[in-house]
Enzyme design. Structure first.
Site, PDB file in Angstrom:
ATOM      1  N   GLY A  98      -4.107  21.569   1.181  1.00 34.45           N
ATOM      2  CA  GLY A  98      -3.322  19.881   0.903  1.00 34.45           C
ATOM      3  C   GLY A  98      -5.276  19.314  -0.151  1.00 34.45           C
ATOM      4  O   GLY A  98      -6.092  19.723   0.025  1.00 34.45           O
ATOM      5  N   GLY A 121      -7.906  14.512   2.818  1.00 37.68           N
ATOM      6  CA  GLY A 121      -7.411  13.052   2.744  1.00 37.68           C
ATOM      7  C   GLY A 121      -6.497  12.966   2.900  1.00 37.68           C
ATOM      8  O   GLY A 121      -6.095  11.464   4.041  1.00 37.68           O
ATOM      9  N   LYS A 177      -6.181  16.894   6.757  1.00 37.08           N
ATOM     10  CA  LYS A 177      -6.093  18.748   7.858  1.00 37.08           C
ATOM     11  C   LYS A 177      -7.030  18.594   8.982  1.00 37.08           C
ATOM     12  O   LYS A 177      -6.227  19.528   9.784  1.00 37.08           O
ATOM     13  CB  LYS A 177      -6.974  19.080   6.385  1.00 37.08           C
ATOM     14  N   HIS A 195      -5.771  -5.767 -24.808  1.00 38.97           N
ATOM     15  CA  HIS A 195      -5.827  -4.919 -24.583  1.00 38.97           C
ATOM     16  C   HIS A 195      -4.376  -5.252 -23.445  1.00 38.97           C
ATOM     17  O   HIS A 195      -3.810  -3.579 -23.471  1.00 38.97           O
ATOM     18  CB  HIS A 195      -7.162  -4.650 -24.463  1.00 38.97           C
ATOM     19  N   GLU A 196      -4.815  -5.516 -21.907  1.00 42.02           N
ATOM     20  CA  GLU A 196      -4.462  -5.399 -21.422  1.00 42.02           C
ATOM     21  C   GLU A 196      -2.344  -5.330 -21.615  1.00 42.02           C
ATOM     22  O   GLU A 196      -1.677  -4.946 -20.907  1.00 42.02           O
ATOM     23  CB  GLU A 196      -4.328  -6.086 -19.851  1.00 42.02           C
ATOM     24  N   HIS A 237      -0.725  -2.108 -22.480  1.00 39.65           N
ATOM     25  CA  HIS A 237      -0.327  -1.244 -22.055  1.00 39.65           C
ATOM     26  C   HIS A 237       1.355  -1.805 -20.709  1.00 39.65           C
ATOM     27  O   HIS A 237       1.281  -1.210 -21.125  1.00 39.65           O
ATOM     28  CB  HIS A 237      -1.150  -1.638 -20.508  1.00 39.65           C
ATOM     29  N   ASP A 266      -8.595   5.163 -21.798  1.00 39.57           N
ATOM     30  CA  ASP A 266      -7.149   5.167 -21.742  1.00 39.57           C
ATOM     31  C   ASP A 266      -6.934   7.082 -22.982  1.00 39.57           C
ATOM     32  O   ASP A 266      -6.662   7.444 -22.458  1.00 39.57           O
ATOM     33  CB  ASP A 266      -7.065   4.011 -22.548  1.00 39.57           C
TER      34      ASP A 266
HETATM   35  P1  ADP Z   1      -8.588  16.280   5.086  1.00 41.17           P
HETATM   36  O1  ADP Z   1      -9.660  16.705   6.244  1.00 41.17           O
HETATM   37  O2  ADP Z   1      -7.804  16.722   4.491  1.00 41.17           O
HETATM   38  O3  ADP Z   1      -9.609  15.188   3.818  1.00 41.17           O
HETATM   39  P2  ADP Z   1      -9.101  14.271   6.433  1.00 41.17           P
HETATM   40  O4  ADP Z   1      -7.955  14.733   8.014  1.00 41.17           O
HETATM   41  O5  ADP Z   1     -10.125  14.476   7.230  1.00 41.17           O
HETATM   42  O6  ADP Z   1      -9.165  15.113   5.579  1.00 41.17           O
HETATM   43  O7  ADP Z   1      -8.290  12.517   6.916  1.00 41.17           O
HETATM   44  C1  ADP Z   1      -9.629  11.523   7.045  1.00 41.17           C
HETATM   45  C2  ADP Z   1      -8.386  10.223   7.606  1.00 41.17           C
HETATM   46  O8  ADP Z   1      -7.467   9.560   7.101  1.00 41.17           O
HETATM   47  C3  ADP Z   1      -8.359  10.810   9.213  1.00 41.17           C
HETATM   48  O9  ADP Z   1      -9.326  10.753   9.900  1.00 41.17           O
HETATM   49  C4  ADP Z   1      -7.231   9.652   9.376  1.00 41.17           C
HETATM   50  O10 ADP Z   1      -7.865   8.645   9.997  1.00 41.17           O
HETATM   51  C5  ADP Z   1      -6.624   9.444   8.475  1.00 41.17           C
HETATM   52  N1  ADP Z   1      -5.068  10.467   7.766  1.00 41.17           N
HETATM   53  C6  ADP Z   1      -5.592  11.245   6.611  1.00 41.17           C
HETATM   54  N2  ADP Z   1      -3.944  11.248   6.868  1.00 41.17           N
HETATM   55  C7  ADP Z   1      -3.437  10.377   7.951  1.00 41.17           C
HETATM   56  C8  ADP Z   1      -1.934  11.014   8.445  1.00 41.17           C
HETATM   57  N3  ADP Z   1      -1.048  12.014   8.339  1.00 41.17           N
HETATM   58  N4  ADP Z   1      -1.690  10.707   9.735  1.00 41.17           N
HETATM   59  C9  ADP Z   1      -2.421   9.419  10.039  1.00 41.17           C
HETATM   60  N5  ADP Z   1      -3.666   9.698   9.487  1.00 41.17           N
HETATM   61  C10 ADP Z   1      -4.205   9.830   8.705  1.00 41.17           C
HETATM   62 ZN    ZN Z   2      -7.051   0.624 -20.822  1.00 39.59          ZN
HETATM   63 MG    MG Z   3     -11.231  17.162   5.956  1.00 42.56          MG
END
Ligand code: ADP
Ligand code: ZN
Ligand code: MG
Length: 613
Positions: A201, A204, A207, A423-424, A427, A499
């Protein structure tokens, strides 16, 4: 390191002290002179008697006073005196006593000059050796303690209810949890549980969080290690750490081994350019060996996470290894709301705050972004001394997470302000007038991050598949700023550069990746290959002819000029609306959707085109 420096200082100081002691020990109260002077005295007949102790000569004068001198080693005293011009006769009349060379001071004075540096040298060597060994020991013990363990009774345990969204992933992982809880049940049916699960995935998406939650749910020990940790160590340590990690896990079965960011070690072998390459390969090989080494139902489950499944070595993905792959999708609107709710716990939210509204405005945000957003809004509320977090803080934090912090400090002169405003509005106007683009949410000329101004469009729904027509409109919107500058000022500023980059990338992908150009047809041009070099893609395999390359260029040009034409046409046709919005924007600096609609006085072309919710 501080320790080392201190050791060396202590050592040096004690050496100096020792030297001083030895020096004083070898000193006695007798006057000293050099052997040549003494020879002169002997020749003059002033010396009454001599005592020879090794190389040291003690002379007693006729007046009773004593003096000491040192002769060169090797030659006997008569020879030495003879060399200094003393008559043999004179020597013979002086009573000479030869004493056994003995006594502490004698030995010290003899040995000190040779032994002291030697001792010093040995000591220094010993120190450095110990230092290096210390490091090796550390590395070794690190290897033995491979991985961080989260025991099953840890307090801040994460479970599935701390993870919002990712329903399919959770569903699949439930199976693993059940196996870890009741392995007998599966064994009775002869069912084989996967050895390895690969979580894939975007960064963030949760995982790492999800892997911890599995351990929490199943109530088993959790051995955790990050791929990058393997790589940082000395040569040979990576593999031994893997061995230790598996050995410990087997002892603690049932349990979970989690290797985060496995792409750091698991990249395709034989494609590396870096120096730590061999080390990485050995580590990867060791992982493969260990994975093959344990029985399918041994109760050890490997979980690995990566955001780059495309670069993984195929050997890792073979049956019997990480053959179960689970994709963590980016959160949709419901997931985003749920994630926000989780992170709003323990934070005082104002009563009327709608997290749904925040979720609506944050398409493309990952779980980590949403967590960050909640945190930013809490910080903002504290800084504003509010009793609770209100919608203002939340909405402002969206922009902060998306575009970087506001830079009110950046002063723009009147001309820059005007250019940015047009400019903005360029858009915004194009987005507003085209039917398939996202509705304009906000226009601003307050700089944020690197942008001088910004226009926020929010999709009314999450979309996974997009049509050619939508991309064409995106191109027009992206080039709207450029078009506006050209029409209004008859000139272009550097503000349009990002852009253009975005537009060029879209046009290129349309032609070469998505088959959206009729001239080139449904074919992918240019296979992207990963080379490990500063962690970036630097290489694109060109699998087409020079002639095709020309065609691609022409098509990209064509798409871009088509987008620019659309933008220019819309701006010219609606010049008055543009002036109205620009004037309002220059006055207010930031316009929310309502203010924008009021100023533009044209109904949104988007609305007729989307299913209402
Ligand atoms: P990855 O390992 O996929 O990069 P992380 O598991 O480290 O992401 O996620 C970072 C933080 O973001 C987690 O500690 C959590 O606080 C928040 N987070 C990410 N996804 C979720 C989710 N599905 N539900 C709740 N919190 C999440
Ligand atoms: Zn622009
Ligand atoms: Mg991670």
């Amino acid at each position: 390191m501080n320790q080392t420096v201190r050791n060396i200082i202590i050592f040096a100081v004690s050496m100096v002290i020792l030297g001083a002691i030895l020096a004083t020990a070898s000193l006695d109260s007798t006057k000293r002179t050099d052997i040549a002077t003494l020879a002169g005295e002997v020749q003059k007949g002033n010396v009454a008697s001599l005592v020879i102790r090794g190389n040291e000569v003690e002379a007693t004068y006729k007046d009773g006073s004593k003096t000491k001198a040192e002769k060169e080693p090797g030659d006997s005293l008569p020879t030495v005196f003879k060399n200094y011009g003393v008559d043999a006769e004179r020597m013979r009349v002086i009573p000479t006593e030869i004493k056994e060379a003995s006594g502490f001071s004698y030995w010290v004075s003899l040995l000190a000059p040779t032994i002291l540096p030697l001792i010093l040298l040995v000591a220094i060597m010993w120190f450095f050796l110990r230092q290096v060994q210390g490091q090796n020991n550390k590395a070794l013990s690190f290897g033995q303690n491979a991985g961080h363990e989260i025991s099953k009774d840890a307090k801040d345990k994460v479970t599935f209810k701390d993870v919002a969204g990712v329903k399919e992933a959770k569903h699949e992982l439930m199976e693993i949890v059940e196996f870890l809880k009741t392995p007998e049940k599966f064994a009775a049916f002869g069912a084989k549980i996967p050895k390895g699960v690969l979580l894939m995935g975007a960064p963030g998406t949760g995982k790492t969080l999800l892997a911890k939650a599995i351990a929490g749910e199943a109530d088993v020990p959790f051995f955790f290690m990050s791929g990058s940790e393997f790589v940082e160590m000395f040569v040979g340590v990576g593999a031994s750490r893997v061995r230790d990690l598996f050995a410990r896990a087997k002892k603690n079965a049932p349990c979970i081994i989690f290797i985060d960011e496995i792409d750091a070690v698991g990249r395709q072998r034989g494609s590396g350019l870096g120096g730590s390459h061999d080390e990485r390969e050995q580590t990867l090989n060791q992982i493969l060996v260990e994975m093959d080494g344990f029985e399918p139902n041994a109760g050890v489950i490997m979980i690995a996470a990566t955001n780059r499944p495309d670069v993984l070595d195929p050997a890792l993905l073979r049956p019997g290894r990480f053959d179960r792959r689970i994709v963590l999708d980016p959160p949709d609107i419901d997931d985003r709301e749920a994630i926000l709710k989780i992170h709003a716990k323990h934070k005082p939210l104002a009563k009327n705050v709608s997290l749904r509204k925040v979720a609506e405005r944050t398409p493309g945000f990952s779980g980590a972004d949403l967590m960050n957003l909640m945190n930013e809004s809490a910080i903002l509320a504290v800084r504003r001394s509010k009793a609770s977090i209100t919608e203002d803080e939340l909405l402002e934090s969206i922009e902060k997470v998306m575009l970087g912090p506001e830079r009110r400090g950046r002063v723009m002169n009147e001309e820059e302000r005007r250019t940015t405003a047009y400019h903005e509005v360029g858009h915004a106007l194009v987005a507003h007038l085209l039917p398939h683009t996202d509705p304009v949410q906000k226009v601003s000329i307050i700089s944020r991050g690197r942008a001088a101004g910004y226009t926020i469009k929010t999709p009314t729904e999450d979309r996974h598949m997009r049509k050619r027509e939508e991309y064409l409109e995106d191109l027009a919107v992206l080039l709207g700023g450029y078009a506006a500058e050209q029409i209004i000022f008859n000139d272009i500023t550097t503000g349009a550069s990002s852009d253009m980059k975005g537009a060029t990338q879209i046009a290129k992908d349309m032609v070469t990746q998505w088959g959206m150009s009729s001239a080139l047809g449904p074919r992918v041009y240019g296979e992207r290959e990963d080379m490990i070099f500063l962690g970036r893609n630097i290489h694109e395999n060109r699998d087409y002819s020079e002639k095709i390359a020309e065609k691609i260029d022409t098509e990209i040009d064509h798409l871009i000029s088509q987008g620019l034409e659309t933008a220019k046409r819309l701006i010219t046709e609606n010049r008055e609306a543009m002036e109205r919005v620009a004037a309002a924007l220059l006055e207010k600096e930031t316009m929310e959707r309502d203010a924008f609609l009021e100023a533009i006085q044209i109904p949104d072309a988007n609305l007729g085109n989307r299913p209402k919710k």
